[in-house]
Design an enzyme around this catalytic site. Structure first.
Site, PDB file in Angstrom:
ATOM      1  N   CYS A   1       0.753  -1.248   0.015  1.00  0.00           N
ATOM      2  CA  CYS A   1       0.003  -0.014  -0.044  1.00  0.00           C
ATOM      3  C   CYS A   1       1.009   1.449   0.064  1.00  0.00           C
ATOM      4  O   CYS A   1       1.999   1.204   0.338  1.00  0.00           O
ATOM      5  CB  CYS A   1      -0.910   0.056   1.250  1.00  0.00           C
ATOM      6  SG  CYS A   1      -1.984  -1.348   1.591  1.00  0.00           S
TER       7      CYS A   1
ATOM      8  N   TYR B   1      -8.993  -3.597  16.154  1.00  0.00           N
ATOM      9  CA  TYR B   1      -7.879  -2.859  16.418  1.00  0.00           C
ATOM     10  C   TYR B   1      -7.736  -1.412  16.236  1.00  0.00           C
ATOM     11  O   TYR B   1      -6.763  -0.775  16.580  1.00  0.00           O
ATOM     12  CB  TYR B   1      -6.658  -3.557  15.874  1.00  0.00           C
ATOM     13  CG  TYR B   1      -6.778  -3.457  14.070  1.00  0.00           C
ATOM     14  CD1 TYR B   1      -6.207  -2.168  13.588  1.00  0.00           C
ATOM     15  CD2 TYR B   1      -7.172  -4.389  13.306  1.00  0.00           C
ATOM     16  CE1 TYR B   1      -6.553  -1.964  12.181  1.00  0.00           C
ATOM     17  CE2 TYR B   1      -7.416  -4.376  12.142  1.00  0.00           C
ATOM     18  CZ  TYR B   1      -7.019  -3.183  11.416  1.00  0.00           C
ATOM     19  OH  TYR B   1      -7.224  -3.137  10.352  1.00  0.00           O
TER      20      TYR B   1
ATOM     21  N   ASN C   1      -3.926   2.133 -10.677  1.00  0.00           N
ATOM     22  CA  ASN C   1      -2.980   1.900 -11.595  1.00  0.00           C
ATOM     23  C   ASN C   1      -2.642   3.146 -12.223  1.00  0.00           C
ATOM     24  O   ASN C   1      -3.510   4.066 -12.586  1.00  0.00           O
ATOM     25  CB  ASN C   1      -3.430   0.876 -12.811  1.00  0.00           C
ATOM     26  CG  ASN C   1      -3.520  -0.474 -12.099  1.00  0.00           C
ATOM     27  OD1 ASN C   1      -2.986  -0.992 -11.088  1.00  0.00           O
ATOM     28  ND2 ASN C   1      -4.425  -1.432 -13.020  1.00  0.00           N
TER      29      ASN C   1
END
Length: 245
Positions: free
Chosen positions: A67, A109, A120
């Site tokens: 990422c 969490y 892209n």
């Protein structure tokens, strides 16, 4: 590095100084968030420094999701929303999405995820090979630089979605608002005085399929001469940096 950072750098821990120098040199580091949170170690490298070889390294030795974490202010200027917000809007056209879209309490969490859109670059073909992903990642770093320089850029002229590189939108308050790898990596970028566009990729255990345990990640760092930095160290150093601004 800015004068403010030079004056404050002496107060950083030696390990943080090593991490900052590595990032300034375009090198990979290992970044752990917190025990009790994700408790994961991520390969972390500036987007501008990524090569096809670095993409290969991350997919083979880390194995998690690659990422690109982006500064909050830049994300806003580029029109990059949180994907959960897009999906909530989409429920007006498709009510079946209502039970799927992330809501408070879904994450064990954290209060929310930082995912924005998947992209892209328009010069890629399929977008998934190492060279395609490296190009998309480099161009994300480049468009952040251009935006910060005051250039009026249009994200859609260079990127298309859906794509194969996930973008992450950092919280405005960074580590004071959210303690994810997204915010930790951008905080490090700001301290290092580099482009606030950082690649993060979780380290997974080939034997268990789970997140690689911290001791094993630390050993990998020693074996590969990579700086290993803890999220709590980053927060402490970031507070020092903020006080010098």
């Amino acid at each position: 590095m800015s004068d403010n950072m030079d004056s404050g750098a002496k107060e950083y821990s030696e390990n943080i100084q090593r991490a900052i120098k590595a990032l300034q040199n375009g090198e990979m580091i290992l970044l752990f968030d917190l025990e009790g949170r994700e408790a994961e170690t991520d390969f972390t490298i500036p987007a501008n420094a990524v090569t096809p070889e670095a993409v290969r390294w991350m997919r083979k030795d880390a194995g998690g999701l690659m990422c690109v974490a982006l500064d909050s202010e830049v994300s806003e200027k580029l029109g990059l929303p949180f994907i959960a917000d897009i999906m909530r809007d989409a429920t007006q056209c498709n009510t079946s999405l209502e039970k799927i879209v992330e809501k408070g309490g879904d994450l064990k969490y954290d209060s929310r995820s930082s995912f924005s859109i998947w992209v892209n670059h328009r010069d890629t073909r399929t977008g998934i090979p190492d060279n395609d992903r490296a190009l998309t990642i480099n161009k994300l770093g480049e468009i952040v630089d251009r935006t910060l320089s005051g250039e009026d850029v249009h994200f859609g002229s260079e990127f298309r979605t859906p794509g194969h590189v996930a973008t992450l939108r950092a919280a405005k308050g960074l580590v004071h608002e959210r303690m994810g790898q997204t915010e930790l990596s951008i905080a490090l970028a700001k301290m290092a005085g580099i482009t606030p566009a950082m690649v993060v990729c979780e380290m997974l255990d080939d034997n268990t399929g789970r997140a690689l345990e911290r001791p094993d990640a630390e050993k990998y760092g020693v074996d590969h001469n990579l700086v290993f930095v803890d999220g709590e160290e980053v927060v402490e150093a970031y507070d020092i940096w903020l006080s010098s601004q």
